[in-house]
Design a protein around this motif. Structure first.
Motif, PDB file in Angstrom:
ATOM      1  N   ASN A  50       3.140   3.088  -1.906  1.00 40.01           N
ATOM      2  CA  ASN A  50       3.445   3.639  -0.582  1.00 40.01           C
ATOM      3  C   ASN A  50       4.279   2.658   0.265  1.00 40.01           C
ATOM      4  O   ASN A  50       5.052   3.070   1.131  1.00 40.01           O
ATOM      5  CB  ASN A  50       2.102   3.973   0.092  1.00 40.01           C
ATOM      6  CG  ASN A  50       2.243   4.512   1.486  1.00 40.01           C
ATOM      7  OD1 ASN A  50       2.175   3.759   2.446  1.00 40.01           O
ATOM      8  ND2 ASN A  50       2.457   5.801   1.600  1.00 40.01           N
TER       9      ASN A  50
ATOM     10  N   HIS B   6       8.387   8.737   3.250  1.00 42.89           N
ATOM     11  CA  HIS B   6       7.205   9.498   3.658  1.00 42.89           C
ATOM     12  C   HIS B   6       6.960   9.348   5.165  1.00 42.89           C
ATOM     13  O   HIS B   6       6.256  10.160   5.751  1.00 42.89           O
ATOM     14  CB  HIS B   6       5.964   9.077   2.860  1.00 42.89           C
ATOM     15  CG  HIS B   6       5.229   7.901   3.429  1.00 42.89           C
ATOM     16  ND1 HIS B   6       5.608   6.592   3.241  1.00 42.89           N
ATOM     17  CD2 HIS B   6       4.115   7.833   4.217  1.00 42.89           C
ATOM     18  CE1 HIS B   6       4.762   5.786   3.860  1.00 42.89           C
ATOM     19  NE2 HIS B   6       3.850   6.494   4.467  1.00 42.89           N
TER      20      HIS B   6
ATOM     21  N   HIS C 283       4.124  10.836   8.711  1.00 43.37           N
ATOM     22  CA  HIS C 283       3.746  10.192   9.974  1.00 43.37           C
ATOM     23  C   HIS C 283       4.492  10.747  11.183  1.00 43.37           C
ATOM     24  O   HIS C 283       4.416  10.186  12.265  1.00 43.37           O
ATOM     25  CB  HIS C 283       3.982   8.684   9.880  1.00 43.37           C
ATOM     26  CG  HIS C 283       3.154   8.037   8.813  1.00 43.37           C
ATOM     27  ND1 HIS C 283       1.775   8.052   8.812  1.00 43.37           N
ATOM     28  CD2 HIS C 283       3.515   7.376   7.685  1.00 43.37           C
ATOM     29  CE1 HIS C 283       1.328   7.413   7.736  1.00 43.37           C
ATOM     30  NE2 HIS C 283       2.358   7.005   7.044  1.00 43.37           N
TER      31      HIS C 283
ATOM     32  N   ASP D 250      -2.055   8.483   5.821  1.00 48.17           N
ATOM     33  CA  ASP D 250      -1.992   7.793   4.532  1.00 48.17           C
ATOM     34  C   ASP D 250      -3.241   8.025   3.691  1.00 48.17           C
ATOM     35  O   ASP D 250      -3.157   8.183   2.472  1.00 48.17           O
ATOM     36  CB  ASP D 250      -1.801   6.286   4.765  1.00 48.17           C
ATOM     37  CG  ASP D 250      -0.363   5.963   5.126  1.00 48.17           C
ATOM     38  OD1 ASP D 250       0.539   6.524   4.496  1.00 48.17           O
ATOM     39  OD2 ASP D 250      -0.149   5.155   6.048  1.00 48.17           O
TER      40      ASP D 250
HETATM   41 FE   LIG Z   1       2.226   5.554   5.489  1.00 47.59          FE
END
Ligand SMILES: [Fe+2]
Ligand code: FES
Length: 394
Positions: A195, A201, A206, A326
């Motif tokens: 990640n 992402h 987010h 996450d």
């Molecule tokens: Fe993240």
């Protein structure tokens, strides 16, 4: 001409699931387990070593951490080398930890000092040693070396935690994911580590999904380049800001588990202000330790995200579905993700690269070479990371 067969691609056709064991499994004797054991790992906060034994699980091993009456921290295997009860129920004394079952006393390095049930306090006690690991305390953390003694490197120093402004100091945190979650995350460590090199992402998970969790600047889709570095993989992202300036953000994944990520909320610091270490607890859980430069005690904890104004642990199940972070994304990949079912795209270049770097280090060990990032010279200069948030005029 035949058209596409719309009946194809049903889940019935999925092949048996497989994961890349050599990349994810961390036990002693496994390829990754041996690679990870060549480095120091944080296993607790300095305050975790105290007069009451504490359970520690790291790289699949059950250990007990304590601090003896002389102030020496010790990390020993939980199973007593006499007949196997756990030292978790032992008593910490001036010279070490005493097993509750027959009273054998071990010092912080596992030497057996007393065997009270044996003639003359144990004439052969020097023949046994409780399995132990070396420790070092720095940056508010306790680091352990679980690898072959002859290969033990020095515990590295990091410039971003050594050089600071007058009003800054280093604080450590036994943090969970930046976005919140329990201290122990129930999935494989590599899912989190990957990640770090997955900047795409951020605007999705987010921002679009959770509502801009960081700053509005972070909600923009970045322009990204990935690069191998002498330490691992470097990610360079640029984002145009509303005022016409450019936010230039550098993130690093440094082998084996270091997460060198500048604060995504504000660009107030130029160079990176904290380091996160991903500690694989075993194959299906991990935790994160962080050390960072702060101005007020508790600053690291205050950087935790909220979702729709709430902390992760205060959210209902439905709120977790509406505002995933996450934790949800990474645990959602499963206890160990299924590598045989992945479909990589252009934006996954960082993941391909970090797996390649790890694979290269496995090869190095197999060939009898040292993996990258090990330091053996005690006088070596502090490691300097490039990571940071930088604002440019255009
Ligand atoms: Fe993240
Ligand atoms: S099992 Fe620990 S002293 Fe006997």
């Amino acid at each position: 001409m035949q058209g596409p067969n719309w009946d194809e691609g049903t889940a019935y056709e999925i092949k048996p699931p497989r994961h890349k064991a050599e990349l994810v499994e961390v036990g002693r004797g496994t390829p990754m387990g041996e690679l990870l054991r060549r480095y120091w790992h944080p296993v607790g906060l300095i305050a975790d070593a105290e007069g009451t034994p504490r359970k520690i699980r790291a790289l699949g091993e059950d250990l007990v951490l304590f601090r003896d009456g002389q102030g020496r921290a010790g990390l020993v295997h939980a199973r007593c080398c006499h007949r196997g009860t756990t030292l978790y129920y032992g008593k910490v004394e001036k010279r070490g930890i005493r097993c509750c079952y027959h009273g054998w006393l071990f010092d912080a390095e596992g030497r057996c000092l007393e065997q009270p049930c044996e003639p003359e306090g144990g004439l052969f006690r020097a023949k046994v040693r409780q399995p132990w690991y070396p420790l070092a305390e720095r940056y508010g953390l306790i680091f352990a070396y679980l690898g072959p003694p002859a290969k033990k490197p020095v515990l590295p120093r990091y410039e971003c935690l050594e050089v600071m402004d007058d009003d800054e100091f280093v604080e450590a945190d036994a943090s969970s994911l930046g976005g919140g979650g329990p201290p122990i995350i129930p999935c494989n460590w590599l899912q989190h580590y990957e990640n770090v090199v997955d900047p795409f992402h951020v605007p999705v998970l987010h921002a679009a999904f959770s509502g801009a969790q960081f700053t509005t600047a972070m909600a923009a889709m970045p322009h990204v380049t990935f690069e191998m570095s002498p330490r691992g993989v470097t990610v360079r992202s640029t984002r145009k800001l509303d005022d016409g300036k450019t936010l230039y953000r550098i993130t690093e994944a440094a082998i084996p588990t270091l997460r060198v990520v500048p604060n995504p909320r504000v660009a107030q610091f130029a160079r990176v202000e904290s380091i996160g270490w991903v500690l694989p607890i075993d194959d299906t859980s991990f935790r994160i330790y962080v050390a960072g430069r702060v101005k007020q005690p508790g600053d690291l904890g205050r950087m935790r995200s909220t979702f729709n104004g709430k902390f992760w642990w205060d959210m209902s199940e439905e709120e977790h579905q509406r505002h995933p972070g996450d934790y949800e994304a990474q645990v959602g990949q499963g206890a160990i993700t299924i590598h045989s079912e992945e479909h990589f795209a252009q934006s996954d270049r960082g993941i391909v690269m970090i797996r390649r770097v790890l694979q290269d280090q496995l090869e190095a060990i197999k060939a009898g070479r040292d993996p990258i990032g090990l330091i053996f010279d005690p006088d070596a200069p502090a490691v300097v990371f490039e990571a940071g948030n930088y604002i440019r005029a255009a």
